[in-house]
Write an enzyme that holds these catalytic residues in place. Sequence first.
Site, PDB file in Angstrom:
ATOM      1  N   HIS A 158       1.006  -1.516  -0.056  1.00 53.32           N
ATOM      2  CA  HIS A 158       0.001  -0.608   0.263  1.00 53.32           C
ATOM      3  C   HIS A 158       0.377   1.128  -0.138  1.00 53.32           C
ATOM      4  CE1 HIS A 158      -3.249  -2.897   1.448  1.00 53.32           C
ATOM      5  NE2 HIS A 158      -4.497  -2.103   0.748  1.00 53.32           N
ATOM      6  N   LYS A 162      -0.698   4.853   4.398  1.00 54.44           N
ATOM      7  CA  LYS A 162      -1.535   3.598   5.059  1.00 54.44           C
ATOM      8  C   LYS A 162      -1.110   4.053   6.504  1.00 54.44           C
ATOM      9  CE  LYS A 162      -4.091  -0.514   4.972  1.00 54.44           C
ATOM     10  NZ  LYS A 162      -5.115   0.101   5.130  1.00 54.44           N
TER      11      LYS A 162
END
Length: 270
Positions: A158, A162
């Site tokens: 990600h 995040k």
Amino acid sequence: MGTPCEIVVTGVAGRMGRMLAKTVLESDRARLVGAVERKDHGWIGEDLGELLGGGAVGVAVTDDPLEPFARARAILDFTSPAATVAFSRIAAQARAVHVIGTTGLSSDDLEAIGAAAAHAVIVRAGNMSFGVNLLARLTRMAATVLDEDFDIEVIEAHHGAKADAPSGTALMLGQAAAEGRRVSLEDVADRGRDGITGARRRGDIGFSSIRGGDIVGEHDVLFAGQGERIVLRHVASDRGLFARGALKAALWGLDRKPGEYDMMDVLGLD
Ligand code: NAD
């Protein structure tokens, strides 16, 4: 087609919040009636349409969820665990469908959300895309067929901002694998390896997280055997995917009885 569904988006300035607002504004099946952000956010009081770079839409961003929730039939909520727990109580009072995309929820958070689901429909999923939910089904199937000679590893990537790891989706895939093996994920999850870890325990389900750049979300489920490997993979390249899933969940939830549902229910994959 019935009347458009009145929708409130929370965390509207966030990566997902903006995408959710755009998706609702562009849909002829939904109408945006409120946009909520945290206290002291620079967007409070401003018109959402102008903030998103278009014309005014007559919806001012507010830090008070009570009034817009009371006018909504559904809430799209991708914020933080603390905010989501608070929103679940208010959405239940308003009898509005609460679509929860927020990840990183603790067992206490889940208990509070479960209590709210006694009064209203909640659709909660760590990932709202059709592809990932299908991947979870395929993972469960593969884990049922492949015995512990195959080591299961969930690898996710990600963007660098995040907040939680492993991702909610990675945990959902781990859960699917554990169900396939008929074990409890808690007993076999191997998270955050570092240092002299010793040999891998047979039957464990491992998790690894990669963080960087603007990666929207990638998940591999690896079944590593002797002399062969099977990899099931999903790559998300556009956040709009999750927003469209969330709106679909909200519309689906309008006709349901109070309770907690997930995307498997919405997509008919159960
Ligand atoms: P983000 O940090 O960009 O956005 C979160 C927004 O929520 C911020 O604008 C923040 O100010 C706002 N917020 C926080 N507390 C609030 C409060 N009390 N009231 C109102 N607003 C509040 O994060 P993001 O990338 O948009 O992700 C949000 C959540 O959604 C994360 O938990 C992420 O893991 C999850 N997510 C889920 C899916 C899915 O399909 N389920 C997909 C992508 C992201």
